[in-house]
Design an enzyme around this catalytic site. Structure first.
Site, PDB file in Angstrom:
ATOM      1  N   GLU A   1       0.863  -1.181   0.064  1.00 15.85           N
ATOM      2  CA  GLU A   1      -0.011  -0.002  -0.089  1.00 15.85           C
ATOM      3  C   GLU A   1       0.730   1.350   0.127  1.00 15.85           C
ATOM      4  O   GLU A   1       2.082   1.205   0.527  1.00 15.85           O
ATOM      5  CB  GLU A   1      -1.088   0.161   1.231  1.00 15.85           C
ATOM      6  CG  GLU A   1      -1.868   1.063   1.379  1.00 15.85           C
ATOM      7  CD  GLU A   1      -2.886   0.941   2.383  1.00 15.85           C
ATOM      8  OE1 GLU A   1      -2.847  -0.036   3.235  1.00 15.85           O
ATOM      9  OE2 GLU A   1      -3.647   1.843   2.556  1.00 15.85           O
TER      10      GLU A   1
ATOM     11  N   ASN B   1     -12.359  -1.180  -0.817  1.00 15.10           N
ATOM     12  CA  ASN B   1     -11.711  -1.961   0.332  1.00 15.10           C
ATOM     13  C   ASN B   1     -12.293  -1.447   1.556  1.00 15.10           C
ATOM     14  O   ASN B   1     -12.666  -0.438   1.804  1.00 15.10           O
ATOM     15  CB  ASN B   1     -10.084  -1.427   0.258  1.00 15.10           C
ATOM     16  CG  ASN B   1      -9.491  -1.948   1.395  1.00 15.10           C
ATOM     17  OD1 ASN B   1      -9.096  -2.945   1.840  1.00 15.10           O
ATOM     18  ND2 ASN B   1      -9.257  -0.725   2.495  1.00 15.10           N
ATOM     19  N   GLU B   2     -12.605  -2.438   2.479  1.00 10.86           N
ATOM     20  CA  GLU B   2     -13.007  -2.018   3.714  1.00 10.86           C
ATOM     21  C   GLU B   2     -14.335  -1.190   3.549  1.00 10.86           C
ATOM     22  O   GLU B   2     -14.411   0.093   4.186  1.00 10.86           O
ATOM     23  CB  GLU B   2     -11.973  -1.558   4.765  1.00 10.86           C
ATOM     24  CG  GLU B   2     -11.017  -2.847   4.986  1.00 10.86           C
ATOM     25  CD  GLU B   2      -9.972  -2.634   6.109  1.00 10.86           C
ATOM     26  OE1 GLU B   2     -10.108  -1.511   6.847  1.00 10.86           O
ATOM     27  OE2 GLU B   2      -9.438  -3.484   6.627  1.00 10.86           O
TER      28      GLU B   2
ATOM     29  N   TYR C   1      -7.103  -9.189  11.396  1.00 13.96           N
ATOM     30  CA  TYR C   1      -5.377  -8.825  11.829  1.00 13.96           C
ATOM     31  C   TYR C   1      -5.410  -9.514  13.184  1.00 13.96           C
ATOM     32  O   TYR C   1      -6.401  -9.391  13.935  1.00 13.96           O
ATOM     33  CB  TYR C   1      -5.187  -7.416  12.049  1.00 13.96           C
ATOM     34  CG  TYR C   1      -4.812  -6.947  10.603  1.00 13.96           C
ATOM     35  CD1 TYR C   1      -3.535  -6.664  10.176  1.00 13.96           C
ATOM     36  CD2 TYR C   1      -5.892  -6.186   9.702  1.00 13.96           C
ATOM     37  CE1 TYR C   1      -3.206  -6.113   8.913  1.00 13.96           C
ATOM     38  CE2 TYR C   1      -5.571  -5.615   8.733  1.00 13.96           C
ATOM     39  CZ  TYR C   1      -4.414  -5.702   8.264  1.00 13.96           C
ATOM     40  OH  TYR C   1      -4.188  -5.069   6.750  1.00 13.96           O
TER      41      TYR C   1
ATOM     42  N   GLU D   1      -6.094  -9.344   3.629  1.00 13.89           N
ATOM     43  CA  GLU D   1      -5.160  -8.622   4.550  1.00 13.89           C
ATOM     44  C   GLU D   1      -5.194  -9.398   5.834  1.00 13.89           C
ATOM     45  O   GLU D   1      -6.430  -9.984   6.505  1.00 13.89           O
ATOM     46  CB  GLU D   1      -5.988  -7.235   4.838  1.00 13.89           C
ATOM     47  CG  GLU D   1      -5.560  -6.033   3.820  1.00 13.89           C
ATOM     48  CD  GLU D   1      -6.006  -4.734   4.172  1.00 13.89           C
ATOM     49  OE1 GLU D   1      -5.943  -4.428   5.384  1.00 13.89           O
ATOM     50  OE2 GLU D   1      -6.494  -4.144   3.162  1.00 13.89           O
TER      51      GLU D   1
ATOM     52  N   GLN E   1       2.178  -6.005   5.604  1.00 16.45           N
ATOM     53  CA  GLN E   1       2.250  -5.776   4.308  1.00 16.45           C
ATOM     54  C   GLN E   1       3.715  -6.113   3.744  1.00 16.45           C
ATOM     55  O   GLN E   1       4.533  -6.142   4.752  1.00 16.45           O
ATOM     56  CB  GLN E   1       2.247  -4.325   3.929  1.00 16.45           C
ATOM     57  CG  GLN E   1       0.685  -3.813   4.290  1.00 16.45           C
ATOM     58  CD  GLN E   1       0.298  -2.352   3.788  1.00 16.45           C
ATOM     59  OE1 GLN E   1       0.955  -1.762   3.101  1.00 16.45           O
ATOM     60  NE2 GLN E   1      -0.894  -1.960   4.300  1.00 16.45           N
TER      61      GLN E   1
HETATM   62  O1  AHR Z   1      -2.970  -2.615   6.266  1.00 17.56           O
HETATM   63  C1  AHR Z   1      -3.357  -1.452   7.003  1.00 17.56           C
HETATM   64  C2  AHR Z   1      -4.797  -0.985   6.570  1.00 17.56           C
HETATM   65  O2  AHR Z   1      -5.446  -1.986   7.468  1.00 17.56           O
HETATM   66  C3  AHR Z   1      -5.214  -0.976   5.497  1.00 17.56           C
HETATM   67  O3  AHR Z   1      -4.889   0.052   4.852  1.00 17.56           O
HETATM   68  C4  AHR Z   1      -6.858  -1.397   5.837  1.00 17.56           C
HETATM   69  O4  AHR Z   1      -7.509  -1.780   4.647  1.00 17.56           O
HETATM   70  C5  AHR Z   1      -6.806  -1.790   7.099  1.00 17.56           C
HETATM   71  O5  AHR Z   1      -7.577  -1.623   7.897  1.00 17.56           O
END
Ligand code: AHR
Length: 509
Positions: free
Chosen positions: A46, A193-194, A258, A314, A363
């Protein structure tokens, strides 16, 4: 008599202790029917912190050795790791990105503010051409994420046309003017995205309608990915599947998950932790399996033939930023614990390869759970890098279903399975990847090879002395790939001792 029965009781306890100390993995080659998509080993880059600028792209005039502005060291490491796929330009950045800002002569491209990540200046010097040419150089499939949050349908449809069309049109003329005659072969397109958060704070109903509209005008033989749920938002998955599957416009739906130590405000330290935090992170990592199972069950209702992929685009550890670094840049170190997180997640994705068709660790360089860290002209390969390199054998291999009976790893009365595993076969080679979650104890494992016969074995391992060991600049590598000696199987059984806190690959042919 009483003494004898006491002795017998003690003997039985001892025997049962010994029996429970032996873990057992059984392979089911006859049930193999799924290919592990190589895209499960995908990455994500990103416009955030030093992922793109400094991490991948330094510009042709930089003192750092580069090819057309791309760092030579980073490119070499990515190729060695066999990176199959790269997602770009975001993340949250994607829903603020207007692709036409990033084409044409660099000095004429507008500078914008990166509103999500530190409010820094984004000069757009890395745009569509730079990304796609980079993917060609590292031999990775590109995956482009389109702006739905603040973009237009026309903008999205023109981007697809600019990149993929071989017809004559204003967009293809523009591409040619910018130096690229032939279209690029880009199959994977994310649409938003999101969108439940940074991508527009939408409801699933509103987003799904928008998705159908955008997807209709993103034409071609594309693999379109709808923006899916955050973690366990099962309602989001239900609505998106219900509203998009009727038009057959989505080939995939994403999932973001995450792993934090504590929570969103205090995510814990990447390097300064004890066994409590080790356990917590591994426990949270294992939750991936539950999320995949539950989201898949919803997808099954609308897509029983499993044509639509679950795209975990992600995932990874998210810790507090390193002291002294920009909080908006999400820069964190990477320890042996991260290697375990990678190994466990990848085993889970392999074992669910019938539904999970792609995954992208967040990432690639200098952001969150990175495989590579850079500082000026220096580069460090993280423990996570070595796990990806070792697991590359699973890419496009045939998944071998497994049955695992193993001991528990117990901390404060809470337990986790001590071993995580997955297996695959490619070109006559059987590959088994194993993680020992226990940081204190080696695990004895018997692998029942069924009727398969092999004449040669080999092994590799990622492990270290301490659970928070990491690789740093200007130091010898503490964690990397080591040989792991594996004995030959005897009577269809392979016995091994899996060292504590390790991720290993066993290969038989
Ligand atoms: O990876 C960091 C961020 O995490 C990304 O930009 C977003 O999609 C997620 O919340």
């Amino acid at each position: 008599m009483k003494n004898n029965s006491t002795l017998l009781f003690i003997l039985l306890c001892f025997l049962s202790l010994n029996i429970s100390a032996q873990s057992k993995l059984t392979l089911q080659p006859d049930s193999a029917q799924t290919k592990i998509s190589k895209e499960i080993y995908g990455h994500f880059a990103e416009h955030l912190g030093h992922c793109i600028y400094g991490g991948i792209f330094v510009g042709e005039d930089s003192d750092i050795p580069n090819i057309h502005g791309y760092r030579e060291d980073v490119m070499g490491a990515l190729k060695d790791m066999h990176i199959p796929l790269l997602r770009w330009p975001g993340g949250c950045f994607a829903d603020t990105y207007h692709w036409k800002d990033g084409i044409g002569p660099r000095q004429k491209r507008p500078s914008i503010v990166n509103v999500n990540w530190g409010g820094v200046t984004e000069d757009n010097s890395f745009g569509t051409h730079e990304f796609l040419n980079f993917c060609e150089l590292i031999d990775a499939e590109p995956y482009i994420n389109i702006n739905v949050g603040s973009g237009t349908v026309q903008e999205a449809s023109e981007w697809v046309e600019y990149v993929t069309s071989s017809n004559v049109s204003p967009m293809t003329d523009l591409r040619k003017q910018n130096g690229r005659e032939k279209p690029w072969d880009v199959k994977f397109w994310g649409i938003g995205n999101e969108n439940w958060g940074c991508g527009g704070n939408m409801t699933p109903e509103y987003y799904s309608d928008l998705y159908n509209r955008f997807a209709t005008f993103c034409r071609g033989d594309l693999y379109r990915i709808a923006g899916g749920p955050n973690i366990d938002d099962y309602n989001w998955m239900e609505v998106v599947m219900k509203k998009t599957s009727r038009y057959h416009l989505a080939q995939g739906v994403s999932l973001h998950y995450y792993t934090f130590t504590t929570g969103w405000t205090d995510k814990g330290s990447a390097t300064d932790f004890g066994e409590k935090e080790w356990f917590k992170i591994l426990n949270n990592t294992l939750r991936m399996e539950e999320l995949i199972d539950k989201h898949s069950a919803i997808m099954d209702k609308y897509d029983p033939e499993k044509k639509i992929g679950l795209i975990v685009d992600e995932w990874g550890d998210w810790f507090n930023v390193e002291e002294g670094t920009n909080p908006g840049f999400l820069y964190q170190q990477n320890t042996l614990r991260d290697a375990l997180v990678a190994g466990i997640n990848l085993n889970i994705f392999n074992n669910h390869a019938d539904r999970v068709k792609m995954a992208n660790i967040a990432q690639m360089v200098n952001v969150l759970q990175s495989v590579i860290l850079t500082k000026g002209n220096k580069m460090v390969l993280t423990p996570t890098y070595f796990v990806f390199k070792m697991y590359a054998v699973h890419q496009d291999a045939e998944l071998i279903p497994i049955n695992l009976e193993c001991n528990d790893y117990v901390v404060d009365g809470k337990k986790l399975p001590a071993i995580s595993a997955s297996a695959s076969k490619k070109d006559g080679v059987l590959s088994i990847t194993l993680c020992n979650l226990n940081p204190n104890k080696a695990e004895s494992l018997d692998i029942d090879l069924s009727d398969m016969s092999f004449s040669a074995t080999s092994g590799q391992i990622v492990t270290g002395e301490n659970m928070n060991d990491y690789n740093d600049f200007d130091q010898d590598e503490k964690i990397n790939l080591q040989n792991f000696e594996v004995k030959k199987p005897k009577n269809g059984k392979l016995s091994l001792e899996l060292p504590s806190k390790s991720v290993a690959l066993i290969q038989l042919k």
